[in-house]
Design an enzyme around this catalytic site. Structure first.
Site, PDB file in Angstrom:
ATOM      1  N   CYS A 132       7.395  -0.341 -10.054  1.00  0.00           N
ATOM      2  CA  CYS A 132       6.169  -0.250  -9.258  1.00  0.00           C
ATOM      3  C   CYS A 132       5.572  -1.628  -8.961  1.00  0.00           C
ATOM      4  O   CYS A 132       4.888  -2.217  -9.810  1.00  0.00           O
ATOM      5  CB  CYS A 132       5.143   0.619  -9.985  1.00  0.00           C
ATOM      6  SG  CYS A 132       3.609   0.794  -9.077  1.00  0.00           S
ATOM      7  N   CYS A 135       1.738  -1.679  -9.014  1.00  0.00           N
ATOM      8  CA  CYS A 135       1.137  -1.709 -10.344  1.00  0.00           C
ATOM      9  C   CYS A 135       1.318  -3.080 -10.999  1.00  0.00           C
ATOM     10  O   CYS A 135       0.406  -3.584 -11.644  1.00  0.00           O
ATOM     11  CB  CYS A 135       1.784  -0.678 -11.271  1.00  0.00           C
ATOM     12  SG  CYS A 135       2.184   0.882 -10.498  1.00  0.00           S
ATOM     13  N   ASP A 136       2.492  -3.675 -10.859  1.00  0.00           N
ATOM     14  CA  ASP A 136       2.849  -4.829 -11.689  1.00  0.00           C
ATOM     15  C   ASP A 136       3.017  -6.147 -10.928  1.00  0.00           C
ATOM     16  O   ASP A 136       3.166  -7.203 -11.555  1.00  0.00           O
ATOM     17  CB  ASP A 136       4.171  -4.538 -12.431  1.00  0.00           C
ATOM     18  CG  ASP A 136       4.037  -3.332 -13.344  1.00  0.00           C
ATOM     19  OD1 ASP A 136       2.915  -3.090 -13.832  1.00  0.00           O
ATOM     20  OD2 ASP A 136       5.038  -2.640 -13.564  1.00  0.00           O
TER      21      ASP A 136
END
Ligand code: NAP
Length: 309
Positions: A132, A135-136
């Site tokens: 992701c 997200c990261d």
């Protein structure tokens, strides 16, 4: 007993909740491990009709959730492990809890596929391997990363990562992207994105502290191997449907996608039992198509319930 239980809170599940809610069926919506589904990990949704400027994925799912709640949808956290059907009653088992319903809509979506190569599991989630970028990505500011895959997701992830990373290598196992032309053009022409064609990932290599330092790939044509130095490995090679809990109950194809009854996109072989979204659809897999299937399943459930009295 509930009139309708919906499993999943992605686009399909929440659209089904809006429609069954408006039909006064007071739906119970069971949220699994990823509330809001896959769109919560997407940055900008640019192709959902009605949003000319695009909309943030998380915000869109939050809106759908509120919209369904407005019409009476109730939410509970429960991961269903098994469903049985006795005399038409659907019994759902979720750990210690059980639920009974006249009708059920399964909209449990799909999860990211992994490569299954050495190092991947060891460094997954926090040590450099992730699925992701939204997200990261920000953790990899000014670092070199790789994205694996050749579809729209891989291109989208690679483009997103150019916001933070110094260099993004897009590793694809063939010499032609599967992605739509517009995404492929954007990715291949971006100055921060370098293409690694015909490259088969072999191993994620750790540094002395156990964090990702490189990925080893093999040339699909020559068999030659090389290391690509990187701090982050973003895997975007498709998805696996979340349908194990209906194994033996519903018909599934070899990849695990629920097979609908012929002539319908959402009916299963059991009356009052429907499936919608990415756990069924391996062809289109779009937010809008998942929402459309959720709508169809809800209307089918509503009509079927009306016939039962
Ligand atoms: P996908 O289209 O199935 O692409 C998966 C990619 O991963 C393919 O290029 C495939 O290679 C590669 N791959 C699969 N297994 C692999 C393995 N073991 N090792 C190395 N590579 C592997 O999946 P997706 O990109 O997640 O897209 C899914 C659907 O969502 C598509 O319909 C897509 O259009 C849609 N989507 C749309 C958008 C958008 O419009 N903005 C964004 C994201 C996704 P091959 O090509 O060789 O098979």
């Amino acid at each position: 007993m509930e009139d309708v239980i919906i499993l999943g809170t992605g686009c399909a599940g929440l659209t089904a909740a809006i429609y069954t809610g408006r039909a006064q069926l007071n739906p119970l919506v069971l949220e699994g491990t990823q509330p809001g589904g896959q769109l919560t990990t997407t940055s900008e949704v640019e192709n959902f009709p009605g949003f000319p400027e695009g909309i943030d994925g998380f915000m869109m799912m939050d809106n759908l959730r509120k919209q369904a709640a407005k019409f009476g949808a109730r939410y509970e956290h429960a991961k269903v492990d098994k469903i049985t059907i006795e005399n038409g009653v659907k019994k759902l088992y979720a750990g210690e809890k059980t639920y009974e319903a006249k009708s059920v809509i399964v909209a449990t979506g799909a999860r990211p596929r992994l490569l299954g190569i050495p190092g991947e599991k060891e460094m997954y989630g926090g040590k450099g391997v992730t699925t992701c970028a939204t997200c990261d990505g920000a953790f990899y500011r000014d670092m070199d990363v790789v994205v694996i895959g050749g579809g729209d997701s891989a291109c989208e992830e690679a483009l997103f990562l150019t916001r933070f990373c110094s260099k993004v290598t897009l590793i694809h196992r063939r010499d032609e992207l599967r992605a739509s032309q517009i995404m492929a053009d954007r990715a291949t022409s971006h100055q921060k994105i370098e293409m690694a064609w015909n490259s088969l990932p072999q191993e994620v290599i750790a540094d002395e502290k156990g964090f990702t330092r490189a990925i080893r790939v093999k040339d699909a044509k020559t068999g030659e191997e090389r290391e690509i130095p990187c701090k982050g490995v973003f895997i975007a090679i498709g998805h696996i449907p979340n349908t194990d809990f209906v194994d033996g109950l519903l018909d599934r194809d070899g990849d695990g996608y629920i097979i609908p009854e012929s002539g319908s996109q959402v009916k299963t072989k059991f009356p009052g039992f429907y499936a919608a979204g990415d756990c069924v659809d391996h062809v289109y897999r779009q937010a809008i198509t998942a929402a459309g299937m959720g709508c169809q399943a809800a209307i089918e459930a509503e009509r079927w319930l009306a016939e039962q009295v």
